[in-house]
Structure formats: C-alpha cells, structure tokens
Design a protein around this motif. Sequence first.
Motif, PDB file in Angstrom:
ATOM      1  N   LEU A 141      29.153  42.502  55.591  1.00 15.14           N
ATOM      2  CA  LEU A 141      30.822  41.831  55.356  1.00 15.14           C
ATOM      3  C   LEU A 141      30.710  40.512  54.823  1.00 15.14           C
ATOM      4  N   ALA A 142      29.943  39.670  55.481  1.00 12.13           N
ATOM      5  CA  ALA A 142      29.782  38.362  54.944  1.00 12.13           C
ATOM      6  C   ALA A 142      29.549  38.184  53.515  1.00 12.13           C
ATOM      7  N   MET A 143      28.537  39.067  52.807  1.00  7.14           N
ATOM      8  CA  MET A 143      28.354  38.952  51.404  1.00  7.14           C
ATOM      9  C   MET A 143      29.533  39.554  50.676  1.00  7.14           C
ATOM     10  N   LEU A 144      30.378  40.546  51.310  1.00  2.78           N
ATOM     11  CA  LEU A 144      31.382  41.076  50.606  1.00  2.78           C
ATOM     12  C   LEU A 144      32.723  39.884  50.629  1.00  2.78           C
ATOM     13  N   SER A 145      32.618  39.186  51.819  1.00  2.00           N
ATOM     14  CA  SER A 145      33.651  38.201  52.007  1.00  2.00           C
ATOM     15  C   SER A 145      33.481  36.814  51.013  1.00  2.00           C
ATOM     16  N   MET A 146      32.254  36.648  50.633  1.00  2.00           N
ATOM     17  CA  MET A 146      32.029  35.506  49.960  1.00  2.00           C
ATOM     18  C   MET A 146      32.020  35.956  48.440  1.00  2.00           C
ATOM     19  N   GLY A 147      31.980  37.218  48.117  1.00  2.00           N
ATOM     20  CA  GLY A 147      32.273  37.715  46.889  1.00  2.00           C
ATOM     21  C   GLY A 147      33.597  37.692  46.489  1.00  2.00           C
ATOM     22  N   CYS A 148      34.476  38.320  47.508  1.00  2.00           N
ATOM     23  CA  CYS A 148      36.031  38.018  47.325  1.00  2.00           C
ATOM     24  C   CYS A 148      36.256  36.663  47.342  1.00  2.00           C
ATOM     25  N   GLY A 149      35.908  35.904  48.138  1.00  2.40           N
ATOM     26  CA  GLY A 149      36.030  34.116  48.120  1.00  2.40           C
ATOM     27  C   GLY A 149      36.012  33.583  47.076  1.00  2.40           C
ATOM     28  N   TRP A 150      34.831  33.743  46.210  1.00  2.00           N
ATOM     29  CA  TRP A 150      34.772  33.288  44.849  1.00  2.00           C
ATOM     30  C   TRP A 150      35.672  33.584  43.947  1.00  2.00           C
ATOM     31  N   VAL A 151      36.099  34.941  43.840  1.00  2.00           N
ATOM     32  CA  VAL A 151      37.120  35.485  42.971  1.00  2.00           C
ATOM     33  C   VAL A 151      38.433  34.725  43.269  1.00  2.00           C
ATOM     34  N   GLY A 220      24.695  54.465  56.375  1.00  2.00           N
ATOM     35  CA  GLY A 220      25.929  53.970  55.982  1.00  2.00           C
ATOM     36  C   GLY A 220      25.968  52.508  55.659  1.00  2.00           C
ATOM     37  N   LEU A 221      24.914  51.763  56.609  1.00  2.00           N
ATOM     38  CA  LEU A 221      24.902  50.229  56.602  1.00  2.00           C
ATOM     39  C   LEU A 221      24.259  49.792  55.190  1.00  2.00           C
ATOM     40  N   ALA A 222      23.361  50.708  54.996  1.00  2.00           N
ATOM     41  CA  ALA A 222      22.545  50.388  53.718  1.00  2.00           C
ATOM     42  C   ALA A 222      23.429  50.463  52.446  1.00  2.00           C
ATOM     43  N   SER A 223      24.136  51.638  52.470  1.00  2.00           N
ATOM     44  CA  SER A 223      25.130  51.803  51.369  1.00  2.00           C
ATOM     45  C   SER A 223      26.237  50.562  51.072  1.00  2.00           C
ATOM     46  N   TYR A 224      26.887  50.296  52.389  1.00  2.00           N
ATOM     47  CA  TYR A 224      27.798  49.365  52.328  1.00  2.00           C
ATOM     48  C   TYR A 224      27.031  48.021  52.055  1.00  2.00           C
ATOM     49  N   ALA A 225      25.873  47.730  52.498  1.00  2.00           N
ATOM     50  CA  ALA A 225      25.267  46.429  51.990  1.00  2.00           C
ATOM     51  C   ALA A 225      24.964  46.475  50.594  1.00  2.00           C
ATOM     52  N   PHE A 226      24.643  47.574  49.887  1.00  2.00           N
ATOM     53  CA  PHE A 226      24.364  47.597  48.423  1.00  2.00           C
ATOM     54  C   PHE A 226      25.722  47.312  47.695  1.00  2.00           C
TER      55      PHE A 226
END
Length: 250
Positions: A141-151, A220-226
């Motif tokens: 979730l932190a990785m996804l949040s940073m990706g959205c934050g950059w955009v 599921g966590l591995a898929s989400y992380a990918f």
Amino acid sequence: MARREVVGRYKGSAMGLLWSLINPLMMLVIYTFVFSVVFKAKWHAGDAAEPRSQFAILLFAGMIVQAFFAEVLNRSPQLIVANANYVKKVVFPLEVLVAVVTLAALFHTVISVGVLLLAYAVVHEGLQWTAVFLPLVFLPLAMLSMGCGWVISSLGVFARDIGQIVGVLTTVLMFLSPIFFPVSALPPSIQPWMQLNPLTFIIEQTRAVLIFGQLPDWSGLASYAFFASMAAWAGYAWFQKTRKGFADVL
C-alpha cells in the motif's frame, strides 16, 4: 524532512503531537456511535461477546488503512507548489517530497495501530501473534500510495483544481471501502467489483493479522505487491517526465 513534516504540522498548538492521537480517536467514537448505535450495524464476524467494542476495533482497523492512503493523496496536489523554492533555486530530487509525505503518514499510522493494539489487548486480554506481519501488509500500500502521490503532485502543478478533485475522491473511496461493513455482507454479484477498490484487500488483510489471528494471504499479497510496484514505477516515470515543466509554471 519527514520528522519536520510531522512536527511542523502541530507547531504552535498546545496539544502538539497529541493531536495525531486525538483526531483518529474522535472520528472512531463518532463513527462507532453512528453505525453501531444509530444504524444498528452488525459485523457477524470474530468474537461477538462485546459487539460494540468489537465493532469499534474492526472499524478502526479499516479507518487506519483509509487514513494513510487519503493523507498521502490529499497532501500530494500542493506538494510541489508549496515547495517551489526547491524547484527554482536548488538542485533537489523533487521525487523525495512524496516519500517524505508517505513517511509522515506512516508515523500517524504507527500511532493509530498502537492505539488499536492497546484496545484489542484490553478487550481480548492479549494480542494476536500474527500482528507481526502487519508491515508486510502495509508495504504494498505504501508503494501504491507513492505512485499515486507522484502522479497527483505533478498534476497539481499544472491543474490547481486537482486538490479539490482528490479530496472528493478520497471521501468517496472511504464509503466505497469495507470500513463500515464486511465484504461478505454485500450481495455476491457486487463482491467481485469491491475487490477493484485498492483499499479492500489491504483492509481485509489488516483485520486478518491484527484481529482475527490469521496469516496473510501470501499469494494475494504477492499479486498486490506486483501491481503496486508497477504503479509506483509508472508514477515515478510520469513525475520525472513532467518535472521539466515545473519551473516554467511556478
């Protein structure tokens, strides 16, 4: 910079950092009263010996996930504009600003998780050992949040209305996430659509490891992380592509 972000938010206030604890507790009390007392919501999961306290704990777990994601997104639109001096005068890695906001949000999340664990220990006279897996649940979730934050931070430079739009979207996302209800309470035809919400899986896994004593869904966590890492990479690439025009606009 993350520490300065946290301390600066409460600078000058009498309560100081205590506000990072008071705010989520106030919202927890309000939401618990509204949904468990006024609307008589039931969870039908876990230990039902003390339904209202159990409902509050389940509710708080979902709120922690949503609050972290919403804080990063809501801070991002004005992030570059508020730090225009880094754009104009100094050779500075601007992408770090999103990481700073993410770390500050994680600080508030850690405090909220501590309150949740304390409440759970009081109600259930102990903690679930599976709580040690919570950092692994939050990392994607932190990785996804940073990706959205950059955009969003780059878009906020060129379109100042993006902040208003993001504020509305994060509020809508809160009520479309399984915070106040379990996914199993929805009609079977709607449940697959709920999984498209980026917060659904993390909220369910947070409750699983903190409250229900279950191991994470590793596949599921591995898929989400990918997919989260792909989103982070795409957001970072977008930010680097658009940052060339920041100085002209600011």
